[in-house]
Motif scaffolding. Structure first.
Motif, PDB file in Angstrom:
ATOM      1  N   UNK A 111       6.341-100.286 -18.856  1.00  0.00           N
ATOM      2  CA  UNK A 111       6.397 -99.862 -17.460  1.00  0.00           C
ATOM      3  C   UNK A 111       7.092-100.803 -16.509  1.00  0.00           C
ATOM      4  N   UNK A 112       7.623-101.921 -16.994  1.00  0.00           N
ATOM      5  CA  UNK A 112       8.337-102.849 -16.118  1.00  0.00           C
ATOM      6  C   UNK A 112       9.784-102.969 -16.565  1.00  0.00           C
ATOM      7  N   UNK A 160      -2.891 -99.735 -20.558  1.00  0.00           N
ATOM      8  CA  UNK A 160      -3.990 -99.756 -19.593  1.00  0.00           C
ATOM      9  C   UNK A 160      -4.551-101.171 -19.462  1.00  0.00           C
ATOM     10  N   UNK A 161      -4.439-101.953 -20.516  1.00  0.00           N
ATOM     11  CA  UNK A 161      -4.953-103.327 -20.525  1.00  0.00           C
ATOM     12  C   UNK A 161      -3.774-104.267 -20.824  1.00  0.00           C
ATOM     13  N   UNK A 167       4.570-109.405 -20.054  1.00  0.00           N
ATOM     14  CA  UNK A 167       4.029-108.305 -20.857  1.00  0.00           C
ATOM     15  C   UNK A 167       4.536-108.343 -22.298  1.00  0.00           C
ATOM     16  N   UNK A 168       5.680-108.937 -22.488  1.00  0.00           N
ATOM     17  CA  UNK A 168       6.301-108.933 -23.807  1.00  0.00           C
ATOM     18  C   UNK A 168       5.858-110.109 -24.675  1.00  0.00           C
TER      19      UNK A 168
END
Length: 201
Positions: A111-112, A160-161, A167-168
């Motif tokens: 999502x980024x 969701x978590x 994030x990667x």
């Protein structure tokens, strides 16, 4: 009212023909089960063209099409973009078709947007480790110029978590301690080409 109905019919016929379903009379009374997959996709495009849009959002438009007609369909979208000045936001997992079709590219992970820039710059000089991994597995047109494949380990985290920091980082082969704590800002690696990675420069 008659003129209005006639005008609507003319717009629909023109949209069908602009989307490659010509002559329109040949398709006018057909039901979906009488159309091929490629023709159904063209009907969807025609439905959008009737509204005379400035933007079309094409979400994986060729994923369900036979390989033999993908290039033809992408050429149709390119022609519509050029002839009608329509912006097309094209989402795909297929970097090869994105490379053929797009001017600018944004690569997303959980999502980024992790990298964004001119398509040819992003594909020829990827600066985020996720983009590098994606590019490494695209088949090279010249088999003598093989790339070293980057195979990512582990599972994609639960969206969701989300993991802390980048994030990667749980799957990144270049991750180091700061990656677990810092959500990286965008770094402009070339004018208009940005990557969200602590190693980007």
């Amino acid at each position: 009212a008659a003129n209005n109905a006639e005008e609507k019919e003319q717009r629909v016929r023109k949209a069908l023909e602009d989307s490659g379903l010509a002559p329109a009379d040949h398709f006018w009374d057909r039901y979906p089960d009488g159309l091929s997959g490629g023709q159904r996709q063209r009907v969807v495009i025609a439905g959008a063209l009737v509204l005379e849009p400035e933007l079309i959002f094409a979400d994986e438009p060729v994923s369900m099409l036979d390989v033999s007609i993908r290039a033809e369909f992408l050429s149709l979208l390119l022609n519509l973009r050029k002839e009608k000045g329509i912006t097309i936001l094209y989402t795909t997992h297929d970097l090869a078709t994105a490379g053929f079709f797009t001017d600018r590219m944004a690569v997303m992970y959980l999502g980024r947007i992790v990298e964004i820039g001119l398509t040819q710059e992003v594909l020829s000089d990827p600066r985020h480790p996720y983009t590098q991994a994606l590019v490494s597995v695209v088949p090279a047109p010249n088999p003598r110029r093989r790339r070293d494949r980057i195979i990512l380990e582990g599972e994609v985290p639960n969206p969701i978590d989300l993991p802390s920091g980048c994030r990667f980082h749980p799957r990144c082969p270049l991750a180091f301690a700061d990656c677990k704590m810092i959500d990286p800002p965008y770094v402009e690696v070339q004018p208009g080409h940005k990557a969200a990675c602590l190693l980007a420069k």
